[in-house]
Design a protein around this motif. Sequence first.
Motif, mmCIF file in Angstrom:
data_model
loop_
_atom_site.group_PDB
_atom_site.id
_atom_site.type_symbol
_atom_site.label_atom_id
_atom_site.label_comp_id
_atom_site.label_asym_id
_atom_site.label_seq_id
_atom_site.Cartn_x
_atom_site.Cartn_y
_atom_site.Cartn_z
ATOM 1 N N SER A 127 0.749 -1.457 0.381
ATOM 2 C CA SER A 127 0.111 0.167 -0.204
ATOM 3 C C SER A 127 0.640 1.369 0.320
ATOM 4 C CB SER A 127 -1.190 -0.070 1.471
ATOM 5 O OG SER A 127 -2.111 -0.916 1.561
ATOM 6 N N TRP A 176 -2.703 3.657 9.491
ATOM 7 C CA TRP A 176 -3.788 3.306 9.080
ATOM 8 C C TRP A 176 -4.559 4.294 8.172
ATOM 9 C CZ3 TRP A 176 -2.114 -0.809 9.302
ATOM 10 C CH2 TRP A 176 -1.497 -1.546 10.579
ATOM 11 N N ASP A 177 -4.953 5.322 8.624
ATOM 12 C CA ASP A 177 -5.859 6.131 7.563
ATOM 13 C C ASP A 177 -4.260 6.856 6.046
ATOM 14 O OD1 ASP A 177 -7.751 8.554 6.408
ATOM 15 O OD2 ASP A 177 -6.472 9.755 6.891
ATOM 16 N N GLU A 218 -4.216 3.628 3.546
ATOM 17 C CA GLU A 218 -5.435 2.794 2.681
ATOM 18 C C GLU A 218 -5.287 3.075 1.481
ATOM 19 O OE1 GLU A 218 -9.888 3.075 2.630
ATOM 20 O OE2 GLU A 218 -8.738 4.223 4.533
ATOM 21 N N SER A 226 -5.639 -4.711 0.772
ATOM 22 C CA SER A 226 -6.713 -5.184 1.948
ATOM 23 C C SER A 226 -6.112 -5.739 3.084
ATOM 24 C CB SER A 226 -8.488 -5.542 1.730
ATOM 25 O OG SER A 226 -9.423 -5.870 2.646
#
Length: 392
Positions: free
Chosen positions: A41, A300-301, A304, A309
Amino acid sequence: MSSLAWIDFDEAERQRAQRIMALFQEREGRDELGLGAIRDSIADHLFPGTSTIQTRLRYMLFIPWLFRMLEARDIPESQLRAEARALEIRLADALKAGGESNSIIGRDAGPRLQRLPSSVYWAGLGAWGIRLFPGSTDSLFVSLRSLKRLRVSSDSEDAAAGPRAAAIWNQSLPQAPKDLLDRAVFRLAADEAQFIIDRLVATQPAALLTLLAREGINADCDHIWTHPHLASFPAPARRLIHHGEIFSNVMHGAALLYNLVLSELRSRDDWAEDYRERIATWTAEVDLSLVRNWSLDDFWDAVEHPGHSIRPAAKRFVMQWLELVVENSTQIASAPAARQLVEERERRLKTSQSRYANHAVRDRWTGASGVNRLNFRWSQARSHLRDLADAE
């Protein structure tokens, strides 16, 4: 008419699975503790279209040039596939004839080559808008005849109203050198470099890779967070890099502990001693004040990404490991809670193939799994940026 019938049903999932399978064949790409979705990610935000198995940037042009040689061929799918493979193998020979010695995919394998350059760069070609066809190489071979008919039909219609579904490659793709299959080099021509930059600007405008490519910013540093121009990067990139640096540093300890325990289980005192020393070095380097103030919610924000996932179990593992580091970093190598956390994570991920539980699997372990710090494909991005800077 069903003009979309040749598109793979779920090409994104197919390519993601192929990428994961390829990564498991690489020592440094192994994801022993299930952190791959987080790692990828971050990498896909900063350096979209790259992968850890890419070598040189001009393959982004080599592949469409080779495939274009086959587009006019009216031959069965199986023969198309065989001829494409032969062309990719010939490319390796042409690069050697051109004086290249490193970074050639298939340099030594020759006809035995298993991982073709097209499979390495296919996803990146799509991400950068060089490849317009939305399917895999296999679906392209299946569809090539119908695409050619569709293209002929388009040519007979009004240019403004005609369908564009038959397009395979970006129309601005530079022409291939006439001697491509005789003598090839990795150095980009100036117009080729500009084409790639233009594609990045058009398809990945917010990516750090695009900014560095557009501005010609090239730096030889080991990690993106040590880049000399870091302070001038856009705020979203700096935020993600800050999080990535902490995540890489903190979770490196978990990887080292995993390798230490396996060394002990294998009764390899030499390996175990090496990992104890590496954990001691890691402990001394971890900035606990920075780690204590690290906001996982903001992390985590920031990471993303629609293409990945991150499972709750992975988030929980990161949180629990972080707590152990803050509480007991100096004794982490011997801390029962830390050892148990890493073991339970690996057992859940690998089940019957766990090296903790399966003696046969553990006996095949060669002493190092996922021990390199995560750098989120900066090595590949740095190489590509260098190729752009060296264009002439």
